[in-house]
Design a protein around this motif. Structure first.
Motif, PDB file in Angstrom:
ATOM      1  N   GLN A   1      -4.465  16.992  -8.375  1.00 42.85           N
ATOM      2  CA  GLN A   1      -5.615  16.100  -8.264  1.00 42.85           C
ATOM      3  C   GLN A   1      -6.382  15.969  -9.573  1.00 42.85           C
ATOM      4  N   THR A   2      -6.450  17.061 -10.305  1.00 43.47           N
ATOM      5  CA  THR A   2      -7.280  17.037 -11.508  1.00 43.47           C
ATOM      6  C   THR A   2      -6.476  16.815 -12.773  1.00 43.47           C
TER       7      THR A   2
ATOM      8  N   PRO B   1     -13.201  17.683  -6.992  1.00 44.49           N
ATOM      9  CA  PRO B   1     -12.587  17.904  -8.310  1.00 44.49           C
ATOM     10  C   PRO B   1     -13.419  18.844  -9.176  1.00 44.49           C
TER      11      PRO B   1
END
Lengths: 211, 211
Positions: free
Chosen positions: B176-177, B105
């Motif tokens: 994802q982030t 990340p």
DNA sequence: CCCTCATAACTGACTGGTCAGTCATTAAAT
DNA sequence: ATTTAATGACTGACCAGTCAGTTATGAGGG
């Protein structure tokens, strides 16, 4: 002598004007770097007036997210519900409507803002995830499931494949608002999208289907 | 009495420590909302020390972009140059290396920052477009061209198709982030990526090729 | 039709707080 | 004893949000 009054009183029109101005400002400088005076000036109004209609900068941001994209999704939902064609045709319709939305840089600015500020405003990220992303993925997933059941598409995981269908649309949107001003020889978005549609549809078509 | 000195002098280690701290801070709060004191505190150092090594907040941002991603791209370039397989295998290799990068990340935070701040720092957007995006697209485009020439893939536009190949990788990275902390039932990224690879490769494979 | 007057939309100077960047001082290292 | 890495209180600028004052509007009265 003065043809137009320097001040006007238009209680009804203000909120929408302020939102439009805020979107323009946020789109180029981002949330944090936009000053309330910038928004006010662009809306043709003083800073105090902005605070008459929105209690804070964050409230403007929230109103923006709710006002601009949720109606657009709802509109796509009803258009699709009224459209009876094959799953393939419905995917094409979805892509074309979303493609038009993507062509408006002002609308694309909103998901970019949500992404950039997700860490600062997790509630907004949650709202956006549920009301925009979730509903969009559900729509595409439903069409895919319909196509699989009708034997039009080969068996596939609708949730995963819906994301794969959306990815190039998102990418084009982001590209348009990030690198387009910096690009030397830009590729027209519709070329990318039509190539995506033909590759994607080819890859999920059931073996026995018509070409 | 005091086990560790309250001050230590480590001229060599500081710049990298400051960059790492800055990346952590930028990743969660964004560029504008991160205070220099936050970066300093996370680096275990005072604010003045940060200014010994970087003249401004923007300089830290620039160093971050240059330090973190350009080496990673170069690494992929050499790995691919040394890897002699078929175009299909080379695409798989590319996807797997990039997939690993995406799983961090902290690295994904950088493109998000560049996107969010492209309006404020157009020079950085240009740099990133050229040194990261451009080189990545050139790599994939080259592999595609090689595959077409070898009769492995059907004829296609390498520039457009390279973008379509990258899109789901970018989407997973952003997802994802942005939404992962907010997600109820997350889908593992590698499921999405492996489904993408199989659909994508199937759609570009030349008609006569092996299954 | 013109002229108050009341209402409330609108204004912008001001406040309080925050923060990027500075620099005189301190202390580690040699 | 000298050099220089490190510190943190300080400054000046900037800005979100406030509020006492200004003016457009339209109702009611002459």
């Amino acid at each position: 002598m003065d043809p137009r009054p320097t001040r006007s009183r238009r209680k009804e029109a203000r909120p929408a004007e302020v939102l439009a101005a805020a979107l323009d400002c946020f789109a180029v400088t981002g949330f944090a770097a936009t000053r309330m005076e910038d928004i006010a000036a662009r809306a043709g109004v003083s800073k105090g007036t902005v605070y008459l209609y929105y209690p804070s900068k964050q409230a403007i941001f929230e109103a923006l997210v709710q006002n601009s994209l949720v109606p657009r999704i709802a509109q796509i939902e009803t258009a699709l519900a009224a459209f009876p064609g094959s799953a393939t045709d419905r995917l094409r319709l979805f892509a074309s409507v979303l493609g038009n939305t993507i062509a408006e840089p002002r609308l694309v600015a909103i998901p970019k803002l949500v992404m950039a500020e997700a860490g600062n405003f997790p509630d907004m990220a949650r709202f956006y995830r549920r009301e925009v992303v979730g509903r969009g993925l559900a729509l595409v997933g439903g069409i895919l499931r319909q196509g699989v059941e009708a034997g039009e598409f080969r068996p596939l995981d609708p949730a995963i494949t819906a994301r794969l269908f959306m990815a190039p649309l998102m990418l084009v949107a982001i590209w348009q608002t990030t690198f387009a001003p910096v690009e030397e020889q830009p590729i027209p978005p519709d070329q990318i999208l039509s190539q995506h549609l033909s590759l994607f549809l080819a890859s999920i078509r059931a073996p026995g289907g018509s070409p």
